[in-house]
Write a protein that holds these residues in place. Structure first.
Motif, mmCIF file in Angstrom:
data_model
loop_
_atom_site.group_PDB
_atom_site.id
_atom_site.type_symbol
_atom_site.label_atom_id
_atom_site.label_comp_id
_atom_site.label_asym_id
_atom_site.label_seq_id
_atom_site.Cartn_x
_atom_site.Cartn_y
_atom_site.Cartn_z
ATOM 1 N N GLU A 168 1.688 36.498 32.903
ATOM 2 C CA GLU A 168 1.590 35.362 31.977
ATOM 3 C C GLU A 168 2.654 35.442 30.887
ATOM 4 O OE1 GLU A 168 -1.706 33.236 29.015
ATOM 5 O OE2 GLU A 168 -2.236 35.056 30.112
ATOM 6 N N GLU A 169 2.830 36.614 30.308
ATOM 7 C CA GLU A 169 3.787 36.782 29.216
ATOM 8 C C GLU A 169 5.222 36.553 29.674
ATOM 9 O OE1 GLU A 169 2.905 40.682 27.747
ATOM 10 O OE2 GLU A 169 1.304 39.968 26.411
ATOM 11 N N LYS A 170 5.518 36.976 30.923
ATOM 12 C CA LYS A 170 6.873 36.817 31.452
ATOM 13 C C LYS A 170 7.074 35.465 32.145
ATOM 14 C CE LYS A 170 7.384 41.816 32.214
ATOM 15 N NZ LYS A 170 8.540 42.055 31.323
ATOM 16 N N GLU A 171 5.986 34.681 32.207
ATOM 17 C CA GLU A 171 6.019 33.355 32.851
ATOM 18 C C GLU A 171 6.542 33.447 34.285
ATOM 19 O OE1 GLU A 171 8.248 30.839 30.195
ATOM 20 O OE2 GLU A 171 6.590 30.675 28.782
ATOM 21 N N LEU A 172 5.951 34.369 35.047
ATOM 22 C CA LEU A 172 6.336 34.582 36.443
ATOM 23 C C LEU A 172 5.243 34.064 37.374
ATOM 24 C CD1 LEU A 172 7.845 38.162 36.061
ATOM 25 C CD2 LEU A 172 9.090 36.006 36.309
ATOM 26 N N GLY A 173 5.589 33.927 38.649
ATOM 27 C CA GLY A 173 4.654 33.298 39.584
ATOM 28 C C GLY A 173 4.199 34.176 40.733
ATOM 29 N N PHE A 174 4.432 35.488 40.656
ATOM 30 C CA PHE A 174 4.026 36.350 41.773
ATOM 31 C C PHE A 174 2.499 36.380 41.927
ATOM 32 C CE2 PHE A 174 4.568 39.178 38.063
ATOM 33 C CZ PHE A 174 3.326 39.799 38.008
ATOM 34 N N LEU A 175 2.058 36.571 43.150
ATOM 35 C CA LEU A 175 0.633 36.717 43.449
ATOM 36 C C LEU A 175 0.204 38.157 43.188
ATOM 37 C CD1 LEU A 175 0.641 34.789 46.839
ATOM 38 C CD2 LEU A 175 -0.312 33.951 44.681
ATOM 39 N N ILE A 176 -1.057 38.333 42.838
ATOM 40 C CA ILE A 176 -1.603 39.671 42.626
ATOM 41 C C ILE A 176 -2.609 39.974 43.726
ATOM 42 C CG2 ILE A 176 -2.937 41.165 41.082
ATOM 43 C CD1 ILE A 176 -1.847 39.527 38.734
ATOM 44 N N GLN A 177 -2.354 41.045 44.446
ATOM 45 C CA GLN A 177 -3.207 41.454 45.555
ATOM 46 C C GLN A 177 -3.827 42.814 45.234
ATOM 47 O OE1 GLN A 177 -1.270 42.638 49.368
ATOM 48 N NE2 GLN A 177 -2.540 41.065 50.314
ATOM 49 N N VAL A 178 -5.043 43.046 45.712
ATOM 50 C CA VAL A 178 -5.692 44.342 45.526
ATOM 51 C C VAL A 178 -6.192 44.825 46.885
ATOM 52 C CG1 VAL A 178 -7.955 43.354 44.969
ATOM 53 C CG2 VAL A 178 -7.368 45.631 44.122
ATOM 54 N N ASP A 179 -6.073 46.128 47.129
ATOM 55 C CA ASP A 179 -6.407 46.688 48.436
ATOM 56 C C ASP A 179 -7.138 48.018 48.255
ATOM 57 O OD1 ASP A 179 -6.544 47.584 51.040
ATOM 58 O OD2 ASP A 179 -4.386 47.606 51.389
ATOM 59 N N GLY A 180 -8.381 48.065 48.749
ATOM 60 C CA GLY A 180 -9.127 49.318 48.760
ATOM 61 C C GLY A 180 -10.491 49.217 48.124
ATOM 62 N N GLY A 181 -11.530 49.385 48.924
ATOM 63 C CA GLY A 181 -12.882 49.441 48.391
ATOM 64 C C GLY A 181 -13.465 48.115 47.947
ATOM 65 N N VAL A 182 -12.870 47.004 48.371
ATOM 66 C CA VAL A 182 -13.393 45.678 48.006
ATOM 67 C C VAL A 182 -14.567 45.337 48.920
ATOM 68 C CG1 VAL A 182 -12.868 43.213 47.846
ATOM 69 C CG2 VAL A 182 -11.154 44.898 47.137
ATOM 70 N N ASN A 183 -15.676 44.922 48.318
ATOM 71 C CA ASN A 183 -16.885 44.620 49.102
ATOM 72 C C ASN A 183 -17.689 43.508 48.441
ATOM 73 O OD1 ASN A 183 -18.435 45.873 46.976
ATOM 74 N ND2 ASN A 183 -17.943 47.867 47.872
ATOM 75 N N LEU A 184 -18.854 43.232 49.000
ATOM 76 C CA LEU A 184 -19.702 42.157 48.477
ATOM 77 C C LEU A 184 -20.102 42.373 47.021
ATOM 78 C CD1 LEU A 184 -22.081 41.518 51.510
ATOM 79 C CD2 LEU A 184 -20.583 39.812 50.460
ATOM 80 N N LYS A 185 -20.295 43.624 46.639
ATOM 81 C CA LYS A 185 -20.774 43.919 45.287
ATOM 82 C C LYS A 185 -19.706 43.722 44.211
ATOM 83 C CE LYS A 185 -24.357 47.252 46.647
ATOM 84 N NZ LYS A 185 -24.805 48.668 46.562
ATOM 85 N N ASN A 186 -18.428 43.958 44.568
ATOM 86 C CA ASN A 186 -17.407 43.921 43.516
ATOM 87 C C ASN A 186 -16.343 42.845 43.670
ATOM 88 O OD1 ASN A 186 -15.658 44.902 45.497
ATOM 89 N ND2 ASN A 186 -15.603 46.989 44.708
ATOM 90 N N ILE A 187 -16.356 42.078 44.755
ATOM 91 C CA ILE A 187 -15.255 41.149 45.022
ATOM 92 C C ILE A 187 -15.092 40.106 43.921
ATOM 93 C CG2 ILE A 187 -16.604 39.553 46.494
ATOM 94 C CD1 ILE A 187 -13.997 39.350 48.241
ATOM 95 N N LYS A 188 -16.201 39.632 43.371
ATOM 96 C CA LYS A 188 -16.125 38.635 42.298
ATOM 97 C C LYS A 188 -15.498 39.243 41.048
ATOM 98 C CE LYS A 188 -17.083 34.613 40.384
ATOM 99 N NZ LYS A 188 -16.332 33.406 40.774
ATOM 100 N N LYS A 189 -15.909 40.455 40.707
ATOM 101 C CA LYS A 189 -15.373 41.137 39.524
ATOM 102 C C LYS A 189 -13.885 41.428 39.697
ATOM 103 C CE LYS A 189 -16.231 45.098 36.452
ATOM 104 N NZ LYS A 189 -17.040 46.328 36.232
ATOM 105 N N VAL A 190 -13.490 41.799 40.912
ATOM 106 C CA VAL A 190 -12.076 42.076 41.203
ATOM 107 C C VAL A 190 -11.244 40.808 40.988
ATOM 108 C CG1 VAL A 190 -10.451 42.665 43.043
ATOM 109 C CG2 VAL A 190 -12.549 43.976 42.791
ATOM 110 N N SER A 191 -11.766 39.692 41.484
ATOM 111 C CA SER A 191 -11.083 38.411 41.310
ATOM 112 C C SER A 191 -10.981 38.043 39.828
ATOM 113 C CB SER A 191 -11.834 37.325 42.075
ATOM 114 O OG SER A 191 -11.262 36.057 41.857
ATOM 115 N N GLU A 192 -12.055 38.228 39.102
ATOM 116 C CA GLU A 192 -12.080 37.882 37.672
ATOM 117 C C GLU A 192 -11.152 38.770 36.846
ATOM 118 O OE1 GLU A 192 -16.233 38.190 36.905
ATOM 119 O OE2 GLU A 192 -16.660 36.102 37.472
ATOM 120 N N ALA A 193 -10.873 39.970 37.354
ATOM 121 C CA ALA A 193 -9.958 40.887 36.655
ATOM 122 C C ALA A 193 -8.508 40.434 36.770
ATOM 123 C CB ALA A 193 -10.108 42.301 37.200
ATOM 124 N N GLY A 194 -8.225 39.544 37.724
ATOM 125 C CA GLY A 194 -6.863 39.030 37.844
ATOM 126 C C GLY A 194 -6.301 38.937 39.243
#
Length: 222
Positions: A168-194
């Motif tokens: 946001e600060e650099k006004e860039l458009g790259f996508l943010i991906q996360v890999d490892g341990g994502v499941n039903l319990k945490n997927i929403k929180k992971v998304s909300e983190a960015g």
């Protein structure tokens, strides 16, 4: 690009390779538009996964899907062309394996593909600041790479938030991906983190009903 953010990106590393095509078809029936391919060489990470042949076969099972190839290998520049020919739409390389990171990114770009850079859990985001304007995606590893089924490293939430702030600060458009341990319990929180793209392996392909599990995970994201 046939996907809408946020995205669930099943990792075929966790699929049943005797039923790879069926597993992928079941995932796409549930709404999957993005497939993640983890390539391991037994050197950079302590495991060997598969090569371009499997990526090519997977692409046949889901020709409309976006294929993201994550190279957890030493000397990734030597193999980019092979994965381009196999059908990759995006190739990401590790900061830790690329002494000339700009050159490695340009090597992928010359084939007309989207590019990504990956950082391990112990790697600071400041190490990749010089290339953030040059990549389409940044992948935050939320486990130490090499094996599926590991638990999500909790400090990854803070790292995701920090990266989203940098974007946001650099006004860039790259996508943010996360890999490892994502499941039903945490997927929403992971998304909300960015995170924009959530890679999930065993939480998708270990389910008895893959289609239903995908629908459940996507519902959590929505």
């Amino acid at each position: 690009m046939n996907f809408e953010l946020p995205v669930l990106a099943p990792s075929i590393l966790a699929a049943d390779f005797t039923k790879l095509g069926k597993n992928i078809e079941d995932a796409t029936k549930g709404g999957v538009t993005w497939i993640h391919c983890d390539i391991m060489d037994g050197h950079f990470v302590p495991n060997i996964s598969y090569g371009p042949g499997i990526v090519k076969a997977a692409k046949k099972a889901a020709p409309e899907a976006f294929f993201d190839v994550h190279l957890m290998i030493e000397n990734p520049d030597d193999y980019v062309e092979n994965f381009v020919e196999a059908g990759a739409d995006l190739i990401s390389v590790h900061y830790e394996t690329c002494p000339h990171l700009h050159r490695s990114i340009q090597n992928i770009k010359k084939y007309g593909l989207m590019t990504g850079v990956v950082v391990n859990p112990a790697t600071s985001l400041h190490n990749i600041e010089p290339v953030l304007a040059d990549v389409d995606l940044v992948l935050i590893m939320s486990v130490n790479p090499g094996f599926g089924g590991q638990s999500f490293i909790e400090s990854s939430y803070e790292k995701l938030s920090e990266l989203a702030k940098m974007r946001e600060e650099k006004e860039l458009g790259f996508l943010i991906q996360v890999d490892g341990g994502v499941n039903l319990k945490n997927i929403k929180k992971v998304s909300e983190a960015g995170a924009d793209i959530m890679v999930a392996g065993s939480s998708v392909f270990s389910a008895e009903d893959i289609t239903a599990r995908v629908e459940e995970l996507i519902e959590k994201l929505r």
